[in-house]
Design a protein around this motif. Structure first.
Motif, short mmCIF file in Angstrom:
data_model
loop_
_atom_site.label_atom_id
_atom_site.label_comp_id
_atom_site.label_asym_id
_atom_site.label_seq_id
_atom_site.Cartn_x
_atom_site.Cartn_y
_atom_site.Cartn_z
N ASP A 287 0.83 -1.20 0.00
CA ASP A 287 0.00 0.00 0.00
C ASP A 287 0.87 1.26 0.00
OD1 ASP A 287 0.66 -1.08 2.59
OD2 ASP A 287 -0.51 0.55 3.47
N ARG A 288 2.16 1.10 0.29
CA ARG A 288 3.11 2.21 0.17
C ARG A 288 3.81 2.11 -1.18
NH1 ARG A 288 6.95 0.92 4.84
NH2 ARG A 288 8.25 2.37 3.65
N PRO A 289 3.79 3.19 -1.97
CA PRO A 289 4.37 3.14 -3.32
C PRO A 289 5.83 2.73 -3.35
CG PRO A 289 2.99 5.08 -3.09
CD PRO A 289 3.09 4.47 -1.72
N ASP A 290 6.62 3.16 -2.34
CA ASP A 290 8.04 2.79 -2.34
C ASP A 290 8.23 1.30 -2.19
OD1 ASP A 290 7.00 3.11 0.27
OD2 ASP A 290 9.02 3.20 1.12
N VAL A 291 7.34 0.67 -1.39
CA VAL A 291 7.41 -0.79 -1.24
C VAL A 291 6.96 -1.46 -2.53
CG1 VAL A 291 6.50 -2.77 0.03
CG2 VAL A 291 7.07 -0.66 1.25
N ALA A 292 5.90 -0.94 -3.15
CA ALA A 292 5.42 -1.53 -4.41
C ALA A 292 6.49 -1.47 -5.49
CB ALA A 292 4.16 -0.79 -4.88
N ILE A 293 7.26 -0.38 -5.51
CA ILE A 293 8.36 -0.26 -6.48
C ILE A 293 9.40 -1.35 -6.23
CG2 ILE A 293 10.33 1.17 -7.15
CD1 ILE A 293 8.53 3.63 -6.67
N ARG A 294 9.78 -1.53 -4.97
CA ARG A 294 10.78 -2.55 -4.63
C ARG A 294 10.28 -3.94 -4.98
NH1 ARG A 294 11.48 0.39 0.22
NH2 ARG A 294 10.43 -1.23 1.42
N VAL A 295 9.00 -4.19 -4.72
CA VAL A 295 8.42 -5.50 -5.02
C VAL A 295 8.46 -5.77 -6.52
CG1 VAL A 295 6.24 -6.75 -5.04
CG2 VAL A 295 7.00 -5.66 -2.95
N CYS A 296 8.12 -4.77 -7.33
CA CYS A 296 8.19 -4.94 -8.79
C CYS A 296 9.62 -5.20 -9.24
CB CYS A 296 7.64 -3.70 -9.49
SG CYS A 296 5.85 -3.61 -9.55
N ARG A 297 10.57 -4.46 -8.65
CA ARG A 297 11.97 -4.64 -9.04
C ARG A 297 12.45 -6.05 -8.69
NH1 ARG A 297 13.90 -0.36 -6.74
NH2 ARG A 297 14.51 -1.31 -4.75
N ARG A 298 12.13 -6.50 -7.50
CA ARG A 298 12.53 -7.85 -7.11
C ARG A 298 11.85 -8.90 -7.99
NH1 ARG A 298 11.69 -6.75 -0.65
NH2 ARG A 298 13.56 -5.47 -0.32
N GLY A 299 10.58 -8.65 -8.30
CA GLY A 299 9.87 -9.59 -9.17
C GLY A 299 10.53 -9.70 -10.54
N GLY A 300 10.91 -8.55 -11.13
CA GLY A 300 11.57 -8.57 -12.42
C GLY A 300 12.91 -9.30 -12.37
N LEU A 301 13.68 -9.08 -11.30
CA LEU A 301 14.98 -9.74 -11.18
C LEU A 301 14.83 -11.24 -10.95
CD1 LEU A 301 16.93 -7.06 -9.10
CD2 LEU A 301 17.07 -7.52 -11.56
N LEU A 302 13.80 -11.63 -10.19
CA LEU A 302 13.55 -13.06 -10.01
C LEU A 302 13.16 -13.72 -11.33
CD1 LEU A 302 11.67 -13.06 -6.60
CD2 LEU A 302 13.77 -14.32 -7.10
N LEU A 303 12.39 -13.02 -12.14
CA LEU A 303 12.04 -13.56 -13.45
C LEU A 303 13.29 -13.69 -14.33
CD1 LEU A 303 8.75 -11.57 -14.13
CD2 LEU A 303 8.94 -14.00 -13.60
N THR A 304 14.19 -12.74 -14.21
CA THR A 304 15.46 -12.84 -14.94
C THR A 304 16.25 -14.06 -14.49
OG1 THR A 304 15.56 -10.43 -15.17
CG2 THR A 304 17.62 -11.65 -15.46
N GLY A 305 16.30 -14.26 -13.18
CA GLY A 305 16.99 -15.44 -12.67
C GLY A 305 16.33 -16.72 -13.13
N SER A 306 15.00 -16.70 -13.21
CA SER A 306 14.28 -17.88 -13.70
C SER A 306 14.68 -18.21 -15.14
CB SER A 306 12.77 -17.62 -13.61
OG SER A 306 12.05 -18.65 -14.23
#
Length: 421
Positions: A287-306
């Motif tokens: 619900d905090r935009p800064d956390v949502a940004i970090r979550v998207c970034r981590r999600g993208g990097l995990l997909l890269t690792g996948s």
């Protein structure tokens, strides 16, 4: 404490863990379960019904579904706009009812032009209802519970589709015209049941008449919000992961690895289970935009690792390839739940209040475009280019996740400027 002295409204511990604590989300979950059970039936059997029962060729069905997919991409924006003008609930009731009637009408089709038009209609109202449904969540759920509620409903969605898919196996086993027809008609009935449940169970959200009147006069605000469009595009690129797991991974397993073929269905099962278990947890703090940004970034990097791990399965012995593929699929599921949670949060947070229909319509259009184009893009990358294709796909996910931060901050600055003006 004995049973007779227990508090009268205490739920058993298992139900406490499974059932959502918000009454409205529980109602939505019940409706979602009915709807997605029917979706599981049709997703599994539709192509066989079109070819074996209706008698259309594979090329004809492919053409119709491609045209329908394009119509679905175009449906989100006008459907969301209608939700802002007339309220999400009445628009959603209309769209779901049309989808139910259209699905039932498949059983009466005998000519290809009619089939083509019907497929376009059903897909249009399906994608439009998805945008309106997401706007409705913004109207009836508190702002700090929207994303977590959507995550819970997404877990229920996976369960419903899984059950529907299992039920479709009965029709596959029977392999008769009657069995396929009954399954499609059962899907149509679920839509009509959902209409009744929406009408009876859900309240009509209070709407401000001044915002509705302004919505009828003004151009679509979401289409003029360039930073929001950029966030939508980045989220659409991250949504290519669905084509990766549904199309790319099966092709890779069968064509380029020595892993057992059951890994195709096993991989999808692993993805489904992990999403059900982890999607709600992945929304914490978003619900905090800064956390949502970090979550998207981590999600993208995990997909890269996948992508990197899945590519390594090429040339390995069967057992080793299976283990590597399982690890890559696990990383994809983690990336999926994070990127979805962050994307949902940003789609609501960056929208202008009172115009959630317009903004969800645009955001849903980005996802629909990714789902339409994704299979062709992913198949071309992986079948035509192998390890290089995995590398390029992984780089795309990483770039999309990393770019989300500056793009969201741009959107926030633009939003503040418009308020100041």
């Amino acid at each position: 404490m004995t049973a007779t002295t227990a508090p009268p409204h205490t739920r058993p511990p298992l139900l406490t863990r499974v059932l959502h604590d918000d009454r409205m989300v529980r109602r939505l979950a019940g409706i979602t379960l009915v709807n997605t059970l029917g979706n599981g039936l049709s997703m599994t059997l539709a192509v066989l019904f079109f070819t074996r029962v209706l008698g259309f060729g594979a090329a004809q069905v492919g053409l119709a579904l491609t045209a329908a997919g394009l119509c679905g991409v175009l449906a989100g924006v006008p459907a969301g706009r209608l939700a802002d003008r007339y309220g999400a609930k009445p628009v959603l009731l209309t769209l779901v009812a049309v989808q139910g009637v259209g699905t039932a009408a498949y059983a009466t089709v005998h000519s290809f032009p009619v089939f083509l038009l019907l497929a376009c209609l059903v897909t249009t109202v399906d994608r439009g209802s998805s945008a309106v449904r997401n706007a409705m969540y913004a109207e009836i759920l508190p702002s700090d519970r929207r994303v977590e509620g959507r995550a819970y409903l997404r877990s229920v969605t996976n369960i419903g589709i899984g059950v529907g898919t299992c039920l479709a196996g009965l029709a596959l086993q029977a392999d008769t015209r009657t069995a396929y027809s009954v399954a499609i008609l059962a899907d149509a009935v679920t839509f009509l049941v959902v209409v009744v449940l929406f009408a009876v169970v859900l309240p009509a959200p209070a709407r401000r008449s001044d915002l509705a009147a302004a919505g009828r006069r003004e151009p679509n605000p979401a289409l003029r919000n360039v930073p929001y469009l950029a966030v939508t595009a980045l989220n659409g690129l991250l949504c290519l992961q669905f084509a990766m797991i549904e199309v790319g991974v099966p092709l890779w397993i069968v064509r380029e690895t020595s892993a057992p073929r059951w890994m195709v269905s096993g991989g999808l099962l692993v993805n489904t289970v992990l999403v059900v278990l982890l999607q709600v947890r992945a929304t914490r703090g978003t619900d905090r935009p800064d956390v949502a940004i970090r979550v998207c970034r981590r999600g993208g990097l995990l997909l890269t690792g996948s992508c990197a791990v899945l590519g390594l399965a090429h040339g390995l012995p069967a057992a080793a390839a299976a283990l590597v593929l399982a690890a890559g699929i696990g990383l994809q599921a983690l990336g999926e739940v994070l990127s979805q949670a962050g994307g949902w949060a940003l789609s609501y947070d960056l929208a202008a209040e009172g115009h959630h229909g317009a903004y969800q319509g645009v955001f849903n259009t980005g996802q629909s475009a990714a789902m339409m184009l994704g299979p062709a893009v992913v198949a071309w990358l992986l079948v035509g280019h192998g390890l290089l294709g995995w590398t390029l796909l992984g780089a795309l996910f990483a770039a999309s996740g990393l770019a989300m931060g500056p793009t969201v901050r741009w959107a926030q600055r633009a939003g503040r400027s418009s308020v100041d003006v």
